[in-house]
Design a protein around this motif. Structure first.
Motif, mmCIF file in Angstrom:
data_model
loop_
_atom_site.group_PDB
_atom_site.id
_atom_site.type_symbol
_atom_site.label_atom_id
_atom_site.label_comp_id
_atom_site.label_asym_id
_atom_site.label_seq_id
_atom_site.Cartn_x
_atom_site.Cartn_y
_atom_site.Cartn_z
ATOM 1 N N TYR A 127 0.822 -1.203 0.000
ATOM 2 C CA TYR A 127 0.000 0.000 0.000
ATOM 3 C C TYR A 127 0.862 1.262 0.000
ATOM 4 N N ILE A 128 2.051 1.200 0.596
ATOM 5 C CA ILE A 128 2.927 2.361 0.568
ATOM 6 C C ILE A 128 3.523 2.536 -0.828
ATOM 7 N N SER A 129 3.924 1.427 -1.458
ATOM 8 C CA SER A 129 4.463 1.495 -2.825
ATOM 9 C C SER A 129 3.449 2.109 -3.779
ATOM 10 N N PHE A 130 2.233 1.574 -3.758
ATOM 11 C CA PHE A 130 1.209 2.085 -4.656
ATOM 12 C C PHE A 130 0.769 3.495 -4.260
ATOM 13 N N GLY A 131 0.829 3.792 -2.965
ATOM 14 C CA GLY A 131 0.505 5.140 -2.512
ATOM 15 C C GLY A 131 1.503 6.164 -3.026
ATOM 16 N N LEU A 132 2.789 5.812 -3.003
ATOM 17 C CA LEU A 132 3.819 6.711 -3.519
ATOM 18 C C LEU A 132 3.614 6.974 -5.005
ATOM 19 N N ILE A 133 3.285 5.916 -5.755
ATOM 20 C CA ILE A 133 3.024 6.085 -7.185
ATOM 21 C C ILE A 133 1.848 7.022 -7.405
ATOM 22 N N PHE A 134 0.778 6.799 -6.664
ATOM 23 C CA PHE A 134 -0.433 7.621 -6.795
ATOM 24 C C PHE A 134 -0.136 9.089 -6.503
ATOM 25 N N PHE A 135 0.562 9.365 -5.410
ATOM 26 C CA PHE A 135 0.823 10.756 -5.028
ATOM 27 C C PHE A 135 1.818 11.430 -5.971
ATOM 28 N N LEU A 136 2.777 10.678 -6.491
ATOM 29 C CA LEU A 136 3.726 11.250 -7.451
ATOM 30 C C LEU A 136 3.022 11.661 -8.746
ATOM 31 N N ILE A 137 2.167 10.758 -9.264
ATOM 32 C CA ILE A 137 1.477 11.075 -10.515
ATOM 33 C C ILE A 137 0.455 12.191 -10.299
ATOM 34 N N THR A 138 -0.177 12.200 -9.120
ATOM 35 C CA THR A 138 -1.103 13.288 -8.795
ATOM 36 C C THR A 138 -0.364 14.623 -8.757
ATOM 37 N N ALA A 139 0.843 14.624 -8.198
ATOM 38 C CA ALA A 139 1.647 15.849 -8.160
ATOM 39 C C ALA A 139 2.007 16.310 -9.573
ATOM 40 N N VAL A 140 2.284 15.344 -10.458
ATOM 41 C CA VAL A 140 2.574 15.678 -11.855
ATOM 42 C C VAL A 140 1.343 16.318 -12.503
ATOM 43 N N LEU A 141 0.179 15.737 -12.267
ATOM 44 C CA LEU A 141 -1.059 16.279 -12.830
ATOM 45 C C LEU A 141 -1.316 17.696 -12.327
ATOM 46 N N ILE A 142 -1.220 17.883 -11.037
ATOM 47 C CA ILE A 142 -1.483 19.204 -10.456
ATOM 48 C C ILE A 142 -0.446 20.221 -10.932
ATOM 49 N N GLY A 143 0.833 19.804 -10.945
ATOM 50 C CA GLY A 143 1.881 20.709 -11.389
ATOM 51 C C GLY A 143 1.743 21.087 -12.851
ATOM 52 N N GLY A 144 1.367 20.105 -13.674
ATOM 53 C CA GLY A 144 1.203 20.389 -15.099
ATOM 54 C C GLY A 144 0.043 21.314 -15.366
ATOM 55 N N VAL A 145 -1.109 21.004 -14.774
ATOM 56 C CA VAL A 145 -2.304 21.834 -14.979
ATOM 57 C C VAL A 145 -2.089 23.227 -14.396
ATOM 58 N N GLY A 146 -1.343 23.284 -13.287
ATOM 59 C CA GLY A 146 -1.102 24.571 -12.641
ATOM 60 C C GLY A 146 -0.026 25.414 -13.306
ATOM 61 N N GLY A 147 0.604 24.888 -14.349
ATOM 62 C CA GLY A 147 1.589 25.663 -15.090
ATOM 63 C C GLY A 147 3.012 25.535 -14.603
ATOM 64 N N TYR A 148 3.250 24.700 -13.589
ATOM 65 C CA TYR A 148 4.610 24.584 -13.050
ATOM 66 C C TYR A 148 5.576 24.003 -14.081
ATOM 67 N N PHE A 149 5.109 23.067 -14.894
ATOM 68 C CA PHE A 149 5.978 22.411 -15.872
ATOM 69 C C PHE A 149 5.977 23.102 -17.237
ATOM 70 N N GLY A 150 5.416 24.285 -17.288
ATOM 71 C CA GLY A 150 5.440 25.043 -18.531
ATOM 72 C C GLY A 150 4.415 24.559 -19.541
ATOM 73 N N THR A 151 4.605 24.978 -20.785
ATOM 74 C CA THR A 151 3.677 24.619 -21.856
ATOM 75 C C THR A 151 3.856 23.160 -22.252
ATOM 76 N N PHE A 152 2.758 22.457 -22.358
ATOM 77 C CA PHE A 152 2.797 21.045 -22.733
ATOM 78 C C PHE A 152 3.383 20.899 -24.131
ATOM 79 N N GLY A 153 4.393 20.037 -24.258
ATOM 80 C CA GLY A 153 4.987 19.772 -25.549
ATOM 81 C C GLY A 153 6.074 20.736 -25.969
ATOM 82 N N GLU A 154 6.465 21.674 -25.089
ATOM 83 C CA GLU A 154 7.504 22.628 -25.456
ATOM 84 C C GLU A 154 8.852 21.912 -25.603
ATOM 85 N N PRO A 155 9.808 22.494 -26.316
ATOM 86 C CA PRO A 155 11.116 21.859 -26.481
ATOM 87 C C PRO A 155 11.775 21.560 -25.140
ATOM 88 N N PHE A 156 12.452 20.438 -25.069
ATOM 89 C CA PHE A 156 13.072 20.022 -23.815
ATOM 90 C C PHE A 156 14.287 20.884 -23.508
#
Length: 226
Positions: A75-104
């Motif tokens: 449950y901790i392993s799967f919990g870490l995966i869930f919270f990491l991907i949730t953070a990616v979703l929130i960060g992406g939608v919130g603009g933290y990771f910049g424009t989707f698809g921009e040059p690396f």
């Protein structure tokens, strides 16, 4: 899990042009960046270390506990995966990771890659331990190799005689992993093309379901009493 890995891999690629669910690509990019006058070889070398860190975390939570005859903390392993991907979703939608698809190249791109690599490392390490090093769900090279060998064993089962171990179920499992990884890539491709960072809601949902199930069966469920 293979479906989830397929979605994450295409999501990482479409977001910042790097695959995240296997280390091979980073080794290739590392060699390439070394040859460039202003390359980022260090970043390409450091990023897959988070995949390694994820596998190590999984080893501590699952593999070591099994070897010590203790209850693995899935449950901790799967919990870490869930919270990491949730953070990616929130960060992406919130603009933290910049424009989707921009040059690396921006430092925020490395943050995105590291979080995705970490979650994939935890997933791969957990499933590898559970399957006794038979199944990997975040990349297909080993599974495809095993399928090729297994198919030849199946086709030559009569000539192998007593040396043949039934490969029907293992081959079906390998085909299933390859199919669902591909399906995840296709579904993710459509989702990320249309919804950009919101596409990460798909692996948030799948990892959240797995986390909830592990939490229920390992923490909240009580064994039946006679």
């Amino acid at each position: 899990m293979a479906f989830q890995a397929g979605v994450l891999n295409i999501g990482g690629f479409m977001a910042c042009h790097r695959f995240v669910s296997h280390v091979t690509g980073f080794a290739t990019f590392f060699g390439y960046e070394l040859t460039q006058p202003h390359g980022s070889a260090f970043g390409m070398l450091a990023t897959p270390l988070f995949f390694l860190l994820g596998a190590m975390l999984s080893g501590y939570l699952v593999d070591i506990r099994l070897k010590l005859h203790k209850k693995p903390k899935y449950y901790i392993s799967f919990g870490l995966i869930f919270f990491l991907i949730t953070a990616v979703l929130i960060g992406g939608v919130g603009g933290y990771f910049g424009t989707f698809g921009e040059p690396f190249g921006a430092s925020r791109d490395y943050a995105l890659l590291m979080m995705l690599c970490l979650s994939c490392g935890i997933q791969n390490g957990t499933i590898t331990t559970v399957s006794k090093s038979v199944v990997r769900t975040t990349h297909l090279t080993g599974i495809t190799t095993d399928l090729g060998i297994g198919l030849m064993r199946f086709l030559n089962r009569h000539s192998l005689g007593d040396n043949y171990n039934d490969e029907t179920k293992p081959n079906l499992m390998r085909i299933g992993i390859i199919f669902f990884f591909g399906l995840g890539s296709v579904v993710g491709g459509f989702a990320f093309s249309k919804f950009n960072y919101f596409g990460f809601a798909i692996p948030v949902l799948t990892s959240g379901i797995l986390f909830a199930l592990m939490l229920y069966f390992q923490v909240f469920r009580r064994p039946a009493t006679a």
